[in-house]
Design a protein around this motif. Structure first.
Motif, PDB file in Angstrom:
ATOM      1  N   GLN A   1      -7.644   9.069  -0.702  1.00  0.00           N
ATOM      2  CA  GLN A   1      -8.459   7.921  -0.314  1.00  0.00           C
ATOM      3  C   GLN A   1      -7.606   6.799   0.263  1.00  0.00           C
ATOM      4  O   GLN A   1      -7.966   6.185   1.273  1.00  0.00           O
ATOM      5  CB  GLN A   1      -9.252   7.414  -1.525  1.00  0.00           C
ATOM      6  CG  GLN A   1     -10.261   8.411  -2.039  1.00  0.00           C
ATOM      7  CD  GLN A   1     -10.802   8.054  -3.424  1.00  0.00           C
ATOM      8  OE1 GLN A   1     -10.173   7.321  -4.174  1.00  0.00           O
ATOM      9  NE2 GLN A   1     -11.973   8.586  -3.750  1.00  0.00           N
ATOM     10  N   LEU A   2      -6.472   6.527  -0.377  1.00  0.00           N
ATOM     11  CA  LEU A   2      -5.590   5.462   0.110  1.00  0.00           C
ATOM     12  C   LEU A   2      -4.985   5.807   1.468  1.00  0.00           C
ATOM     13  O   LEU A   2      -4.802   4.924   2.309  1.00  0.00           O
ATOM     14  CB  LEU A   2      -4.485   5.172  -0.909  1.00  0.00           C
ATOM     15  CG  LEU A   2      -4.935   4.498  -2.198  1.00  0.00           C
ATOM     16  CD1 LEU A   2      -3.798   4.468  -3.214  1.00  0.00           C
ATOM     17  CD2 LEU A   2      -5.463   3.100  -1.937  1.00  0.00           C
TER      18      LEU A   2
ATOM     19  N   SER B   1     -13.221  -2.481   2.823  1.00  0.00           N
ATOM     20  CA  SER B   1     -13.220  -1.103   2.313  1.00  0.00           C
ATOM     21  C   SER B   1     -12.002  -0.841   1.440  1.00  0.00           C
ATOM     22  O   SER B   1     -12.098  -0.171   0.411  1.00  0.00           O
ATOM     23  CB  SER B   1     -13.295  -0.095   3.463  1.00  0.00           C
ATOM     24  OG  SER B   1     -12.173  -0.230   4.314  1.00  0.00           O
ATOM     25  N   LEU B   2     -10.854  -1.379   1.827  1.00  0.00           N
ATOM     26  CA  LEU B   2      -9.635  -1.214   1.034  1.00  0.00           C
ATOM     27  C   LEU B   2      -9.757  -1.975  -0.277  1.00  0.00           C
ATOM     28  O   LEU B   2      -9.389  -1.465  -1.340  1.00  0.00           O
ATOM     29  CB  LEU B   2      -8.405  -1.682   1.818  1.00  0.00           C
ATOM     30  CG  LEU B   2      -7.069  -1.621   1.090  1.00  0.00           C
ATOM     31  CD1 LEU B   2      -6.764  -0.196   0.620  1.00  0.00           C
ATOM     32  CD2 LEU B   2      -5.948  -2.147   1.980  1.00  0.00           C
ATOM     33  N   CYS B   3     -10.283  -3.170  -0.215  1.00  0.00           N
ATOM     34  CA  CYS B   3     -10.455  -3.996  -1.415  1.00  0.00           C
ATOM     35  C   CYS B   3     -11.359  -3.285  -2.431  1.00  0.00           C
ATOM     36  O   CYS B   3     -11.038  -3.226  -3.623  1.00  0.00           O
ATOM     37  CB  CYS B   3     -11.032  -5.349  -1.016  1.00  0.00           C
ATOM     38  SG  CYS B   3     -11.071  -6.535  -2.358  1.00  0.00           S
TER      39      CYS B   3
ATOM     40  N   GLU C   1      -7.351   4.859   4.169  1.00  0.00           N
ATOM     41  CA  GLU C   1      -7.319   3.415   4.405  1.00  0.00           C
ATOM     42  C   GLU C   1      -6.049   3.010   5.157  1.00  0.00           C
ATOM     43  O   GLU C   1      -6.095   2.159   6.038  1.00  0.00           O
ATOM     44  CB  GLU C   1      -7.422   2.644   3.087  1.00  0.00           C
ATOM     45  CG  GLU C   1      -8.783   2.731   2.437  1.00  0.00           C
ATOM     46  CD  GLU C   1      -9.893   2.130   3.289  1.00  0.00           C
ATOM     47  OE1 GLU C   1      -9.668   1.097   3.949  1.00  0.00           O
ATOM     48  OE2 GLU C   1     -11.000   2.690   3.280  1.00  0.00           O
ATOM     49  N   LEU C   2      -4.948   3.632   4.812  1.00  0.00           N
ATOM     50  CA  LEU C   2      -3.689   3.338   5.486  1.00  0.00           C
ATOM     51  C   LEU C   2      -3.766   3.726   6.963  1.00  0.00           C
ATOM     52  O   LEU C   2      -3.310   2.984   7.832  1.00  0.00           O
ATOM     53  CB  LEU C   2      -2.528   4.073   4.797  1.00  0.00           C
ATOM     54  CG  LEU C   2      -1.123   3.786   5.291  1.00  0.00           C
ATOM     55  CD1 LEU C   2      -0.793   2.306   5.146  1.00  0.00           C
ATOM     56  CD2 LEU C   2      -0.117   4.624   4.533  1.00  0.00           C
TER      57      LEU C   2
ATOM     58  N   LEU D   1      -9.453  -0.178  -3.868  1.00  0.00           N
ATOM     59  CA  LEU D   1      -8.409  -0.582  -4.812  1.00  0.00           C
ATOM     60  C   LEU D   1      -9.009  -1.054  -6.128  1.00  0.00           C
ATOM     61  O   LEU D   1      -8.506  -0.710  -7.200  1.00  0.00           O
ATOM     62  CB  LEU D   1      -7.548  -1.690  -4.212  1.00  0.00           C
ATOM     63  CG  LEU D   1      -6.669  -1.302  -3.034  1.00  0.00           C
ATOM     64  CD1 LEU D   1      -6.068  -2.539  -2.388  1.00  0.00           C
ATOM     65  CD2 LEU D   1      -5.591  -0.321  -3.452  1.00  0.00           C
TER      66      LEU D   1
ATOM     67  N   LYS E   1      -6.397   3.725   8.784  1.00  0.00           N
ATOM     68  CA  LYS E   1      -7.209   2.702   9.461  1.00  0.00           C
ATOM     69  C   LYS E   1      -6.359   1.487   9.815  1.00  0.00           C
ATOM     70  O   LYS E   1      -6.507   0.914  10.891  1.00  0.00           O
ATOM     71  CB  LYS E   1      -8.370   2.252   8.568  1.00  0.00           C
ATOM     72  CG  LYS E   1      -9.463   3.265   8.394  1.00  0.00           C
ATOM     73  CD  LYS E   1     -10.531   2.680   7.473  1.00  0.00           C
ATOM     74  CE  LYS E   1     -11.502   3.707   6.988  1.00  0.00           C
ATOM     75  NZ  LYS E   1     -12.457   3.143   6.012  1.00  0.00           N
TER      76      LYS E   1
ATOM     77  N   LEU F   1      -7.509  -8.713   3.044  1.00  0.00           N
ATOM     78  CA  LEU F   1      -7.610  -7.259   2.865  1.00  0.00           C
ATOM     79  C   LEU F   1      -8.915  -6.787   3.498  1.00  0.00           C
ATOM     80  O   LEU F   1      -9.951  -7.437   3.329  1.00  0.00           O
ATOM     81  CB  LEU F   1      -7.651  -6.893   1.380  1.00  0.00           C
ATOM     82  CG  LEU F   1      -6.370  -6.765   0.597  1.00  0.00           C
ATOM     83  CD1 LEU F   1      -6.673  -6.434  -0.843  1.00  0.00           C
ATOM     84  CD2 LEU F   1      -5.445  -5.736   1.190  1.00  0.00           C
TER      85      LEU F   1
ATOM     86  N   LEU G   1       0.837  -1.201   0.000  1.00  0.00           N
ATOM     87  CA  LEU G   1       0.000   0.000   0.000  1.00  0.00           C
ATOM     88  C   LEU G   1       0.870   1.248   0.000  1.00  0.00           C
ATOM     89  O   LEU G   1       0.608   2.204  -0.732  1.00  0.00           O
ATOM     90  CB  LEU G   1      -0.936  -0.016   1.209  1.00  0.00           C
ATOM     91  CG  LEU G   1      -1.935   1.130   1.326  1.00  0.00           C
ATOM     92  CD1 LEU G   1      -2.784   1.265   0.078  1.00  0.00           C
ATOM     93  CD2 LEU G   1      -2.824   0.924   2.542  1.00  0.00           C
TER      94      LEU G   1
END
Length: 152
Positions: A54-55, A122-124, A58-59, A127, A61, A119, A11
């Motif tokens: 956005q990433l 939400s991340l999946c 997620e990171l 992505l 989290k 994963l 990530l």
């Protein structure tokens, strides 16, 4: 390496890649002639900026309070230097081809991350959405390459 660490490493690599691409697209926007090409690079720059925002959420989290260093990889550096050389040479056809090659590299990074086990959902989803948009943009570029180059 534990699964969570592999996910975080991949990530982070994707974040660094997107940041470098945002910088490359910004430089291209400032350098290339032709409104269509300028608009294209500006749109890609803004897209990468949104992706990273956005990433990063997620990171955060996944990491909590911890932070990962964002260092440029050798691969990102080579891609960046190659792209900058093409801009300098002003070969718009090669620039468009390089954009497609960069998008393929990025899609591979998304796929590598998506192949990791466990994963977060939400991340999946994020992505997958981002990867599919990159793929769609690449397909559109390939279809419209002759028009993009003509306008430059």
């Amino acid at each position: 390496m534990r699964n969570k660490e592999k996910i975080l490493k991949k990530l982070n690599d994707l974040l660094v890649t997107n940041q470098e691409l945002e910088n490359i697209y910004d430089e291209a926007f400032k350098t290339v002639p032709g409104e269509s090409l300028k608009m294209f690079f500006n749109d890609r720059k803004e897209e990468r900026r949104r992706y990273n925002e956005q990433l990063c959420l997620e990171l955060e989290k996944l990491l909590g309070d911890a932070k990962l260093p964002k260092s440029v990889t050798n691969e990102s550096y080579k891609v960046s230097m190659n792209f900058r050389n093409l801009i300098f040479m002003k070969d718009h056809s090669l620039i468009v081809q390089e954009v497609c090659r960069i998008k393929e590299i990025t899609i591979n990074k998304y796929n590598a991350l998506l192949s990791e086990l466990n994963l977060p959902l939400s991340l999946c989803k994020l992505l997958s959405e981002q990867r599919d948009t990159v793929q769609s943009n690449m397909n559109a570029i390939k279809r419209l390459e002759h028009l993009i180059v003509q306008d430059a």
